[in-house]
Scaffold this active site. Structure first.
Site, mmCIF file in Angstrom:
data_model
loop_
_atom_site.group_PDB
_atom_site.id
_atom_site.type_symbol
_atom_site.label_atom_id
_atom_site.label_comp_id
_atom_site.label_asym_id
_atom_site.label_seq_id
_atom_site.Cartn_x
_atom_site.Cartn_y
_atom_site.Cartn_z
ATOM 1 C CG ASP A 113 -51.968 -30.849 21.247
ATOM 2 O OD1 ASP A 113 -52.220 -30.624 20.051
ATOM 3 O OD2 ASP A 113 -50.949 -30.416 21.831
HETATM 4 N N1 URA Z 1 -50.592 -25.577 22.203
HETATM 5 C C1 URA Z 1 -50.299 -26.885 22.381
HETATM 6 O O1 URA Z 1 -49.150 -27.256 22.479
HETATM 7 N N2 URA Z 1 -51.321 -27.765 22.435
HETATM 8 C C2 URA Z 1 -52.620 -27.397 22.374
HETATM 9 O O2 URA Z 1 -53.499 -28.244 22.472
HETATM 10 C C3 URA Z 1 -52.909 -26.035 22.192
HETATM 11 C C4 URA Z 1 -51.875 -25.138 22.117
#
Ligand code: URA
Length: 237
Positions: free
Chosen positions: A101
């Site tokens: 993310d």
């Molecule tokens: N899980 C999440 O919630 N975000 C990420 O970036 C990776 C795994």
């Protein structure tokens, strides 16, 4: 002889899946003729063009980046946000393997090897990913047991996973939890904690398969060593 979509993916133009889409869309020419069939076999002597531009068989490169917050795991963004490939000084057309993310930090591999990318992100290969989450609230053995069974995150029930409380700050009621998952659903860690009533304040990936962020500060990267590439290739088989 290799399949045309594999050769396109290896050239770094696109992932194998994207290369297939390009072929079906009539964007690929083989020795001057449009090919719309998947699986046509080609040799090194054949001239392949994508959007009328000849592809080159670039050497593959593999980088490990310790991704900072505030970067998209992408090669470009139509909204002008910063993207992870900007952090790496290379002329090769690299792309990230999977996604973190925008505000998640930590280990991400970037490569121009479309084949390996497809294999690593395919759920059937179960490549382990380890995260450290800082959460609002206290992570208890009740939460750990739910994660160990698999948790319903709305449209999906996760596979059983290992989790561990690393640190707890009673006063501020926050905890640091390590979590090892081998799937890669969108926002999976955040949704898993949310499903048990806990909010993730910060998330960092500390390991992808055999690759860790050891020795890399946020924003730093390095080339993967040949033995690391071999291990990651074996994981994806
Ligand atoms: N899980 C999440 O919630 N975000 C990420 O970036 C990776 C795994």
């Amino acid at each position: 002889m290799e399949r045309i979509q594999k050769v396109i993916a290896n050239s770094g133009v696109a992932s194998r899946r994207k290369a297939e889409e390009m072929i079906l869309a009539g964007r690929v020419k083989l020795n001057g003729e449009v090919v719309t069939e998947l699986g046509v076999k080609v040799t090194k002597k054949d001239i392949i063009k994508v959007d009328n531009k000849e592809i080159s068989s670039e050497e593959n490169v593999y980088f490990i980046l310790n991704k900072p917050s505030g970067f998209l795991s992408s090669v470009s963004d139509d909204k002008g946000r910063k993207v992870v490939v900007e952090l790496i000084d290379t002329k090769k057309r690299i792309f990230p393997v999977g996604r973190l993310d925008y505000n998640t930090t930590g280990v991400i591999i970037l490569t121009n090897d479309g084949d390996l990318t497809n294999q690593l992100i395919h759920p059937k290969h179960h490549v382990e990913k380890e995260y450290v989450a800082t959460i609002d609230g206290i992570f208890t053995s009740k939460h750990r047991k739910i994660f160990a069974k698999g948790v319903d995150i709305g449209d999906y029930v996760t596979a059983p996973c290992e989790s561990k409380l690393i640190k707890m700050e009673k006063k501020s009621t926050s905890s640091m939890v390590s979590l090892v998952i081998s799937e890669g659903k969108k926002h999976q860690c955040k949704r898993m904690f949310e499903a048990v009533g806990l909010k993730v304040k910060k998330l960092k990936r500390v390991r992808f398969g055999n690759v860790t962020d050891k020795g890399l500060r946020l924003g730093e990267y390095r080339l993967m060593k040949p033995h690391e590439i071999k291990v990651i290739r074996d994981l994806s088989k």
